[in-house]
Design an enzyme around this catalytic site. Structure first.
Site, PDB file in Angstrom:
ATOM      1  N   GLN A  91      10.190 -33.647  -0.020  1.00  0.00           N
ATOM      2  CA  GLN A  91       8.758 -33.419  -0.228  1.00  0.00           C
ATOM      3  C   GLN A  91       7.898 -34.133   0.815  1.00  0.00           C
ATOM      4  O   GLN A  91       6.719 -34.403   0.584  1.00  0.00           O
ATOM      5  CB  GLN A  91       8.346 -33.858  -1.639  1.00  0.00           C
ATOM      6  CG  GLN A  91       9.027 -33.063  -2.740  1.00  0.00           C
ATOM      7  CD  GLN A  91       8.515 -33.429  -4.113  1.00  0.00           C
ATOM      8  OE1 GLN A  91       7.388 -33.105  -4.496  1.00  0.00           O
ATOM      9  NE2 GLN A  91       9.341 -34.120  -4.878  1.00  0.00           N
ATOM     10  N   ASP A 135       5.129 -46.079  -3.978  1.00  0.00           N
ATOM     11  CA  ASP A 135       5.279 -44.706  -4.453  1.00  0.00           C
ATOM     12  C   ASP A 135       5.153 -43.736  -3.269  1.00  0.00           C
ATOM     13  O   ASP A 135       4.573 -44.082  -2.240  1.00  0.00           O
ATOM     14  CB  ASP A 135       4.193 -44.414  -5.493  1.00  0.00           C
ATOM     15  CG  ASP A 135       4.465 -43.152  -6.284  1.00  0.00           C
ATOM     16  OD1 ASP A 135       5.595 -42.632  -6.222  1.00  0.00           O
ATOM     17  OD2 ASP A 135       3.542 -42.675  -6.971  1.00  0.00           O
ATOM     18  N   GLU A 136       5.694 -42.527  -3.413  1.00  0.00           N
ATOM     19  CA  GLU A 136       5.614 -41.478  -2.376  1.00  0.00           C
ATOM     20  C   GLU A 136       6.046 -42.031  -1.015  1.00  0.00           C
ATOM     21  O   GLU A 136       5.396 -41.824   0.018  1.00  0.00           O
ATOM     22  CB  GLU A 136       4.189 -40.915  -2.285  1.00  0.00           C
ATOM     23  CG  GLU A 136       3.635 -40.368  -3.596  1.00  0.00           C
ATOM     24  CD  GLU A 136       4.280 -39.051  -4.015  1.00  0.00           C
ATOM     25  OE1 GLU A 136       5.198 -38.595  -3.327  1.00  0.00           O
ATOM     26  OE2 GLU A 136       3.860 -38.497  -5.038  1.00  0.00           O
ATOM     27  N   LYS A 174       9.645 -39.909 -11.577  1.00  0.00           N
ATOM     28  CA  LYS A 174       9.542 -41.082 -10.700  1.00  0.00           C
ATOM     29  C   LYS A 174       8.463 -42.058 -11.149  1.00  0.00           C
ATOM     30  O   LYS A 174       8.640 -43.269 -11.061  1.00  0.00           O
ATOM     31  CB  LYS A 174       9.300 -40.653  -9.257  1.00  0.00           C
ATOM     32  CG  LYS A 174       7.950 -40.035  -8.981  1.00  0.00           C
ATOM     33  CD  LYS A 174       7.793 -39.670  -7.516  1.00  0.00           C
ATOM     34  CE  LYS A 174       6.430 -39.066  -7.237  1.00  0.00           C
ATOM     35  NZ  LYS A 174       5.318 -39.985  -7.503  1.00  0.00           N
ATOM     36  N   THR A 175       7.335 -41.523 -11.654  1.00  0.00           N
ATOM     37  CA  THR A 175       6.255 -42.407 -12.099  1.00  0.00           C
ATOM     38  C   THR A 175       6.700 -43.241 -13.297  1.00  0.00           C
ATOM     39  O   THR A 175       6.389 -44.428 -13.401  1.00  0.00           O
ATOM     40  CB  THR A 175       4.998 -41.595 -12.462  1.00  0.00           C
ATOM     41  OG1 THR A 175       4.612 -40.811 -11.338  1.00  0.00           O
ATOM     42  CG2 THR A 175       3.845 -42.513 -12.846  1.00  0.00           C
ATOM     43  N   ARG A 220       5.910 -26.814  -8.099  1.00  0.00           N
ATOM     44  CA  ARG A 220       4.712 -27.113  -8.900  1.00  0.00           C
ATOM     45  C   ARG A 220       4.736 -26.305 -10.204  1.00  0.00           C
ATOM     46  O   ARG A 220       4.032 -26.634 -11.154  1.00  0.00           O
ATOM     47  CB  ARG A 220       3.430 -26.758  -8.145  1.00  0.00           C
ATOM     48  CG  ARG A 220       3.121 -27.485  -6.842  1.00  0.00           C
ATOM     49  CD  ARG A 220       3.283 -28.967  -6.931  1.00  0.00           C
ATOM     50  NE  ARG A 220       4.637 -29.354  -6.546  1.00  0.00           N
ATOM     51  CZ  ARG A 220       5.189 -30.527  -6.817  1.00  0.00           C
ATOM     52  NH1 ARG A 220       4.519 -31.425  -7.505  1.00  0.00           N
ATOM     53  NH2 ARG A 220       6.427 -30.814  -6.436  1.00  0.00           N
TER      54      ARG A 220
END
Length: 718
Positions: free
Chosen positions: A248, A217-218, A33-34, A600
């Site tokens: 998430q 973002d997020e 995504k980044t 993770r």
């Protein structure tokens, strides 16, 4: 730009190239995504838009800095780009236009310590029982209201709990105290910025015209106030690009509203939606198991993350008798990984649902001399000496800040006791002035002794002198001057203790922090330095690859990744947490938290649980977490089963303690050498101990693929 787009998969590419109108990217764990957000900003710049006309909002400074660093490599100078956290962006807006809504030129951002002091003062002013109104609990009520943009006077109309009217009154008084101190808390930063955009046509038109493209973002973690801010900034063009993953969304307890991302398409009817479903982080086994957990949630968009990565090792389950035994088994396991499988300690993270679980692991790691760090533990800026020096700096910047003034008015001891402060406080309230102004006027304050007046005048002169230095000196030099002229450094030197020496070292480290700030800031100033410190989060200071095992809560691990992850304490009432049981929405959030924990891990994932755990001094039988039960057995290396609840704790403990944890010697992908057949690659492993069988394909095509009992053949791991 075409060269850059080659690095994207087809869906990523489509998202990057869709630059006009509202866009929602549902980006699964580890799906890049980044990169997508960064490349989209790069494309817009390459197409001719100035960096200063673009806004990128993140949840951490670390994420913002990562985006800026990547963009600099692609586009060159992008320093005029607005990229930062919600709070950081709002600070910039309020510094530019805050006076439009009556905000003072100089103001302080209050941390939790100062906020609690304000709540305490509000309770005392209202003559409420301080024992009944815990500062932390009251702050949570106030923060929740601010996140939902509920004004103080409307509190009791919206919330119906038993103390709602009293909380409304405390909320009002708390707000008045903050205003009198020219102070804002973190929620105020967002709400004041929203207020600015609503009430000031000048500011609203400026920012709406300025930010031609907005990136968030997020997006799954935003609350109503943050959403209101973004929608106001994006209007009327609505070139808003949001990246997030509803699977998430784990911050409901602090105001995040999952319905915002789920209902985005209803707010923006013309929006384009892209699903990033290819994971670049984890193995197939880890992702498959994580999907089996998250798919049980009802409130989610339909997506399944896939990967082209290897199948990877199956998940290992660690069954322990109790919490201490769990810690011992986990530490033995991770030491084995480091000693025999080529991992380093910094490759490994131990994740738990609550901080209370860390103690056993800390003790075991220390006893085995395994280096470790606790992420989110006692923070540098929470240390007494750092808060004291920062209080001096805040007072120099804003003399109306009574909270920080009271903290250091008699530190070091200078003969200004509590009774003197009370008299000054009373004088200030009667004359509607600040405490510092009352100190300047101390000759007029009744009941003060001559010695007290001398001490007060001396302190006022020190502050005024340091204020003048603050106009000349950069923050790093000013900190040195503050520590010396206030007598703080001399106070510590006079103690001549190891603790005092450590505190002096911490002050020197604060000077180093300020020096680094000065080297990187465009225009270093005391005000900007104080605000940069206030806006830092734990993750901004995280040191990776430091040769230490990292211990942290799952919430803290959001956005991070590790080759090896241990998720511990997987029992009902622990993970999922006790307070979520019986509430379907809260169990869904706990399930999302488990999904975050599992994803993770890049290469190996371990899940551990204890048959019994000591809670509040009492032993309680545990039941295996429903989240572990959701994972089919084929994802595990060993059978996962809950023991007969009819067994006594002593019987269960005896069985578990005698059960040996045996690791396989080899893993798929290991390169090996056989004394007869030469070099080969391990394709599969089955069984353990004497029954362990490996399948190896050899480079020499004459030998092809062969199976071996590990204890009966001479294989050398390369």
């Amino acid at each position: 730009m075409k060269e850059l787009l080659k690095h994207l998969n087809e869906t990523q590419k489509q998202a990057v190239e869709t630059t006009e109108g509202p866009v929602l990217v549902l980006a699964g764990a580890g799906s890049g995504k980044t990169r997508v957000l960064t490349y989209r900003v790069a494309k817009i710049i390459k197409d001719g838009t100035r960096p200063s006309d673009i806004l990128a909002v993140t949840f951490t400074n670390k994420a913002a800095n990562e985006i800026k660093a990547r963009l600099e490599k692609i586009c060159g100078d992008i320093h005029l780009l607005w990229a930062g956290t919600f709070h950081g962006i709002c600070v910039r807006m309020l510094r530019e236009y805050g006076e439009e809504i009556g905000l003072a030129k100089k103001w302080t951002i209050y941390d939790e310590y100062a906020q609690k002091k304000c709540v305490k003062q509000a309770v005392l002013n209202l003559k409420y029982d301080p024992k009944k109104y815990n500062e932390g609990k009251v702050l949570n009520y106030i923060s929740k209201a601010k996140e939902e943009m509920i004004l103080p006077e409307d509190y009791a109309n919206v919330y119906t709990h038993i103390d709602a009217l009293q909380i409304e009154n405390i909320y009002k008084e708390y707000t008045n105290i903050c205003k009198a101190n020219n102070a804002l808390d973190f929620d105020d930063l967002i709400n004041y910025a929203v207020d600015l955009l609503k009430k000031s046509k000048k500011a609203r038109e400026h920012y709406q015209k300025k930010f031609k493209y907005i990136h968030v973002d997020e997006f799954q973690d935003i609350n109503q106030a943050q959403y209101e801010l973004i929608t106001l900034l994006a209007a009327p063009q609505n070139n808003i690009f949001c990246v997030g993953d509803d699977d998430q969304s784990i911050y409901g307890w602090r105001g995040a509203d999952i319905s915002i991302i789920l209902n985005f398409k209803n707010r923006y009817k013309s929006c384009k939606i892209f699903k990033l479903e290819q994971n670049y982080r984890s193995t197939k086994n880890i992702l498959g198991a994580a999907y089996e957990v998250i798919r049980k949630n009802i409130n989610r968009t339909d997506k399944k993350i896939t990967t082209e990565n290897d199948q990877g090792d199956t998940i290992e389950i660690i069954e322990a008798a109790d919490g201490k035994h769990e810690a011992r088994l986990v530490v033995e396991s991770l030491k084995d990984l480091v000693d025999n499988y080529g991992f380093s300690y910094s490759d490994i993270a131990i994740l738990y649902r609550t901080n209370s679980l860390s103690q056993n692991f800390e003790s075991e790691l220390r006893s085995k001399r395994v280096p470790y760090d606790i992420y989110g533990g006692f923070k540098f800026y929470d240390r007494q000496e750092i808060k004291d020096i920062m209080a001096y700096l805040n007072l120099l910047n804003n003399v109306y800040d009574n909270i920080n003034l009271k903290r250091i008015i008699n530190t070091p001891t200078r003969g200004i006791g509590l009774s003197t402060v009370d008299k000054l406080d009373t004088y200030a309230q009667v004359n509607n002035i600040s405490l510092f102004e009352a100190m300047e006027d101390c000759d007029k304050v009744e009941g003060l002794k001559t010695t007290a007046k001398k001490s007060i005048t001396s302190f006022v002169n020190i502050i005024k002198y340091l204020q003048k230095e603050g106009e000349i000196f950069p923050p790093n030099q000013l900190i040195q001057s503050v520590s010396e002229r206030s007598g703080y450094r001399q106070m510590l030197e006079d103690e001549r203790t190891t603790e005092a020496e450590e505190r002096l070292n911490n002050i020197d480290e604060l000077v180093n922090v300020a020096t680094n700030y000065c080297q990187n800031a465009e225009k270093p100033s005391l005000e900007d330095f104080l605000q940069s410190i206030s806006l830092q989060s734990d993750i901004d200071n995280l040191q990776e690859d430091n040769g230490k095992v990292l211990l942290m809560t799952v919430h803290s691990a959001k956005g991070l990744e590790f080759p090896v992850v241990y998720v511990v304490g997987l029992e009902e009432g622990v993970f999922p947490h006790q307070r979520s049981l019986g509430n379907a929405d809260e169990v869904e959030e706990e399930r999302r938290l488990m999904y975050v924990a599992m994803t993770r891990a890049k290469r190996q994932l371990f899940l551990s649980y204890a048959e019994a755990r000591q809670i509040s001094g009492n032993w309680q039988r545990s039941h295996l977490s429903q989240f572990v039960k959701d994972i089919p057995k084929n994802y595990f290396k060993d059978t996962v089963e809950e023991r007969d609840t009819g067994e006594s704790f002593e019987d269960v403990r005896a069985k578990v303690l005698t059960k040996k944890v045996i690791r396989q010697s080899y893993s798929p992908g290991n390169k090996v050498n056989h004394e007869t057949f030469g070099k080969g690659l391990v394709l599969n492993c089955q069984g353990q101990g004497e029954a362990e069988v490996v399948t190896v394909i050899f480079e020499d095509k004459r030998y092809g693929m062969k199976k071996f009992y590990v204890n009966k053949c001479k294989l050398e791991k390369l």
